[in-house]
Design an enzyme around this catalytic site. Sequence first.
Site, PDB file in Angstrom:
ATOM      1  N   LYS A  10       0.860  -1.208   0.043  1.00 14.19           N
ATOM      2  CA  LYS A  10      -0.085  -0.087   0.125  1.00 14.19           C
ATOM      3  C   LYS A  10       0.746   1.151  -0.056  1.00 14.19           C
ATOM      4  O   LYS A  10       2.172   1.099   0.145  1.00 14.19           O
ATOM      5  CB  LYS A  10      -0.973   0.137   1.247  1.00 14.19           C
ATOM      6  CG  LYS A  10      -2.070  -1.057   1.001  1.00 14.19           C
ATOM      7  CD  LYS A  10      -2.847  -0.982   1.987  1.00 14.19           C
ATOM      8  CE  LYS A  10      -3.879  -2.100   2.376  1.00 14.19           C
ATOM      9  NZ  LYS A  10      -5.086  -1.843   3.280  1.00 14.19           N
ATOM     10  N   TYR A  50     -12.574  -1.737  -3.912  1.00 11.86           N
ATOM     11  CA  TYR A  50     -13.000  -2.204  -2.575  1.00 11.86           C
ATOM     12  C   TYR A  50     -14.444  -2.254  -2.728  1.00 11.86           C
ATOM     13  O   TYR A  50     -15.094  -1.640  -1.333  1.00 11.86           O
ATOM     14  CB  TYR A  50     -12.363  -1.125  -1.733  1.00 11.86           C
ATOM     15  CG  TYR A  50     -11.209  -1.515  -1.219  1.00 11.86           C
ATOM     16  CD1 TYR A  50     -10.696  -2.689  -0.256  1.00 11.86           C
ATOM     17  CD2 TYR A  50      -9.655  -0.613  -1.357  1.00 11.86           C
ATOM     18  CE1 TYR A  50      -9.563  -2.875   0.236  1.00 11.86           C
ATOM     19  CE2 TYR A  50      -8.640  -1.008  -0.798  1.00 11.86           C
ATOM     20  CZ  TYR A  50      -8.485  -2.014  -0.198  1.00 11.86           C
ATOM     21  OH  TYR A  50      -7.342  -2.359   0.252  1.00 11.86           O
ATOM     22  N   PHE A  58     -15.654   3.693   6.781  1.00 11.63           N
ATOM     23  CA  PHE A  58     -14.251   4.295   6.549  1.00 11.63           C
ATOM     24  C   PHE A  58     -13.915   4.220   4.863  1.00 11.63           C
ATOM     25  O   PHE A  58     -12.713   4.334   4.509  1.00 11.63           O
ATOM     26  CB  PHE A  58     -13.099   3.408   7.171  1.00 11.63           C
ATOM     27  CG  PHE A  58     -13.367   1.847   7.059  1.00 11.63           C
ATOM     28  CD1 PHE A  58     -12.871   1.175   5.665  1.00 11.63           C
ATOM     29  CD2 PHE A  58     -13.871   1.232   8.142  1.00 11.63           C
ATOM     30  CE1 PHE A  58     -13.034  -0.144   5.591  1.00 11.63           C
ATOM     31  CE2 PHE A  58     -14.130  -0.184   7.885  1.00 11.63           C
ATOM     32  CZ  PHE A  58     -13.654  -0.832   6.568  1.00 11.63           C
ATOM     33  N   ARG A  86      -2.177 -14.346   4.814  1.00 10.72           N
ATOM     34  CA  ARG A  86      -2.782 -13.462   5.805  1.00 10.72           C
ATOM     35  C   ARG A  86      -2.452 -13.844   7.108  1.00 10.72           C
ATOM     36  O   ARG A  86      -2.219 -12.658   7.857  1.00 10.72           O
ATOM     37  CB  ARG A  86      -4.288 -13.859   5.916  1.00 10.72           C
ATOM     38  CG  ARG A  86      -5.156 -13.459   4.549  1.00 10.72           C
ATOM     39  CD  ARG A  86      -6.481 -13.752   4.581  1.00 10.72           C
ATOM     40  NE  ARG A  86      -7.394 -12.918   5.451  1.00 10.72           N
ATOM     41  CZ  ARG A  86      -7.733 -11.824   5.238  1.00 10.72           C
ATOM     42  NH1 ARG A  86      -7.665 -11.053   4.211  1.00 10.72           N
ATOM     43  NH2 ARG A  86      -8.449 -11.125   6.169  1.00 10.72           N
ATOM     44  N   THR A  92      -5.340  -7.017  10.774  1.00  2.06           N
ATOM     45  CA  THR A  92      -5.838  -5.771  10.230  1.00  2.06           C
ATOM     46  C   THR A  92      -5.118  -4.487  10.800  1.00  2.06           C
ATOM     47  O   THR A  92      -4.597  -3.605  10.375  1.00  2.06           O
ATOM     48  CB  THR A  92      -7.265  -5.624   9.910  1.00  2.06           C
ATOM     49  OG1 THR A  92      -7.667  -6.740   9.301  1.00  2.06           O
ATOM     50  CG2 THR A  92      -7.469  -4.319   9.012  1.00  2.06           C
ATOM     51  N   ARG A 103       2.646  -6.541   9.129  1.00  2.00           N
ATOM     52  CA  ARG A 103       1.737  -5.294   9.659  1.00  2.00           C
ATOM     53  C   ARG A 103       2.786  -4.844  10.970  1.00  2.00           C
ATOM     54  O   ARG A 103       2.727  -3.557  11.161  1.00  2.00           O
ATOM     55  CB  ARG A 103       0.416  -5.636   9.620  1.00  2.00           C
ATOM     56  CG  ARG A 103      -0.217  -5.421   8.417  1.00  2.00           C
ATOM     57  CD  ARG A 103      -1.895  -5.781   8.667  1.00  2.00           C
ATOM     58  NE  ARG A 103      -2.638  -5.508   7.007  1.00  2.00           N
ATOM     59  CZ  ARG A 103      -3.389  -6.398   6.657  1.00  2.00           C
ATOM     60  NH1 ARG A 103      -4.006  -7.226   7.359  1.00  2.00           N
ATOM     61  NH2 ARG A 103      -4.135  -6.038   5.662  1.00  2.00           N
ATOM     62  N   ASN A 113      -1.924   0.421   6.628  1.00  5.15           N
ATOM     63  CA  ASN A 113      -1.725  -0.942   7.298  1.00  5.15           C
ATOM     64  C   ASN A 113      -0.747  -1.677   6.417  1.00  5.15           C
ATOM     65  O   ASN A 113      -0.639  -2.956   6.501  1.00  5.15           O
ATOM     66  CB  ASN A 113      -2.762  -1.744   7.785  1.00  5.15           C
ATOM     67  CG  ASN A 113      -3.934  -2.292   6.705  1.00  5.15           C
ATOM     68  OD1 ASN A 113      -3.672  -1.786   5.716  1.00  5.15           O
ATOM     69  ND2 ASN A 113      -4.672  -2.896   7.010  1.00  5.15           N
ATOM     70  N   HIS A 116      -2.332  -5.439   1.585  1.00  4.01           N
ATOM     71  CA  HIS A 116      -3.377  -5.986   1.470  1.00  4.01           C
ATOM     72  C   HIS A 116      -3.403  -7.461   0.841  1.00  4.01           C
ATOM     73  O   HIS A 116      -2.155  -7.741   0.125  1.00  4.01           O
ATOM     74  CB  HIS A 116      -4.268  -5.248   0.330  1.00  4.01           C
ATOM     75  CG  HIS A 116      -5.566  -6.154  -0.123  1.00  4.01           C
ATOM     76  ND1 HIS A 116      -6.606  -6.090   0.453  1.00  4.01           N
ATOM     77  CD2 HIS A 116      -5.896  -6.736  -1.197  1.00  4.01           C
ATOM     78  CE1 HIS A 116      -7.690  -6.874  -0.081  1.00  4.01           C
ATOM     79  NE2 HIS A 116      -6.992  -7.290  -1.239  1.00  4.01           N
ATOM     80  N   GLU A 127      -9.911  -9.803  -7.618  1.00  6.19           N
ATOM     81  CA  GLU A 127      -9.008  -8.994  -7.407  1.00  6.19           C
ATOM     82  C   GLU A 127      -7.751  -8.933  -8.486  1.00  6.19           C
ATOM     83  O   GLU A 127      -7.101  -8.056  -8.758  1.00  6.19           O
ATOM     84  CB  GLU A 127      -8.527  -9.057  -5.751  1.00  6.19           C
ATOM     85  CG  GLU A 127      -9.440  -8.677  -4.833  1.00  6.19           C
ATOM     86  CD  GLU A 127      -8.989  -8.888  -3.441  1.00  6.19           C
ATOM     87  OE1 GLU A 127      -9.766  -8.219  -2.590  1.00  6.19           O
ATOM     88  OE2 GLU A 127      -8.020  -9.206  -3.086  1.00  6.19           O
TER      89      GLU A 127
HETATM   90  P1  CMP Z   1      -7.505  -4.375   3.550  1.00  9.51           P
HETATM   91  O1  CMP Z   1      -7.010  -5.883   3.949  1.00  9.51           O
HETATM   92  O2  CMP Z   1      -7.043  -3.888   2.268  1.00  9.51           O
HETATM   93  O3  CMP Z   1      -9.178  -4.453   3.471  1.00  9.51           O
HETATM   94  C1  CMP Z   1     -10.081  -3.314   3.647  1.00  9.51           C
HETATM   95  C2  CMP Z   1      -9.258  -2.455   4.279  1.00  9.51           C
HETATM   96  O4  CMP Z   1     -10.049  -1.229   4.953  1.00  9.51           O
HETATM   97  C3  CMP Z   1      -8.424  -2.795   5.518  1.00  9.51           C
HETATM   98  O5  CMP Z   1      -7.302  -3.580   4.956  1.00  9.51           O
HETATM   99  C4  CMP Z   1      -7.899  -1.580   6.232  1.00  9.51           C
HETATM  100  O6  CMP Z   1      -6.873  -0.954   5.755  1.00  9.51           O
HETATM  101  C5  CMP Z   1      -9.076  -0.868   6.016  1.00  9.51           C
HETATM  102  N1  CMP Z   1      -9.795  -0.504   7.207  1.00  9.51           N
HETATM  103  C6  CMP Z   1     -10.584  -1.694   7.976  1.00  9.51           C
HETATM  104  N2  CMP Z   1     -11.102  -1.115   9.125  1.00  9.51           N
HETATM  105  C7  CMP Z   1     -10.794   0.417   9.076  1.00  9.51           C
HETATM  106  C8  CMP Z   1     -11.023   1.599   9.871  1.00  9.51           C
HETATM  107  N3  CMP Z   1     -11.741   1.338  11.128  1.00  9.51           N
HETATM  108  N4  CMP Z   1     -10.667   2.646   9.394  1.00  9.51           N
HETATM  109  C9  CMP Z   1      -9.937   2.763   8.368  1.00  9.51           C
HETATM  110  N5  CMP Z   1      -9.499   1.716   7.477  1.00  9.51           N
HETATM  111  C10 CMP Z   1     -10.146   0.574   7.995  1.00  9.51           C
END
Ligand code: CMP
Length: 138
Positions: A10, A50, A58, A86, A92, A103, A113, A116, A127
């Site tokens: 990212k 997404y 969010f 994962r 996450t 992470r 984070n 992905h 994807e």
């Molecule tokens: P990802 O695995 O890319 O899939 C969805 C993304 O949403 C997740 O990683 C996070 O980066 C993001 N995400 C999930 N929860 C939140 C949150 N509370 N605030 C901001 N981003 C979020």
Amino acid sequence: MSQRTFSIIKPDAVRKGYTAAILAAIEKAGFKIVTIKRMSISTAQAEGFYHVHAARPFFGELTRFMSSGPIFPMVLEKDKAIADLRLLMGATDPAKADEGTIRKQFASSIGENAIHGSDAEETAAFEIGYFFAGIELQ
Ligand code: CMP
């Protein structure tokens, strides 16, 4: 049997210069990098990627962030690739991620984070197809 998954380094991790370290961790964990490219995406393209999160509070923050700078989308292959990536990524929220995960080492917040990874076979297929053409996947 070998399986493919989809991953993105990212914008936060690319900006901080963590790309090579994250790729090294991925290769060390036994993944083959099938294909990878550096690119930037628009907010609309991030919204398409997404779309399953469109109703989440969010969503705007997430799609603005994902279009805020270069990313490295890639396809990875190994036995149990989806589950194993994962595990390697960690939770996450990096504050909840285990020691040694990507992470824990490279992410700063739940939004920013670092990486992905697809969460299931159907999402991996969507994807991979969103970012790569079949000719790039040999
Ligand atoms: P990802 O695995 O890319 O899939 C969805 C993304 O949403 C997740 O990683 C996070 O980066 C993001 N995400 C999930 N929860 C939140 C949150 N509370 N605030 C901001 N981003 C979020």
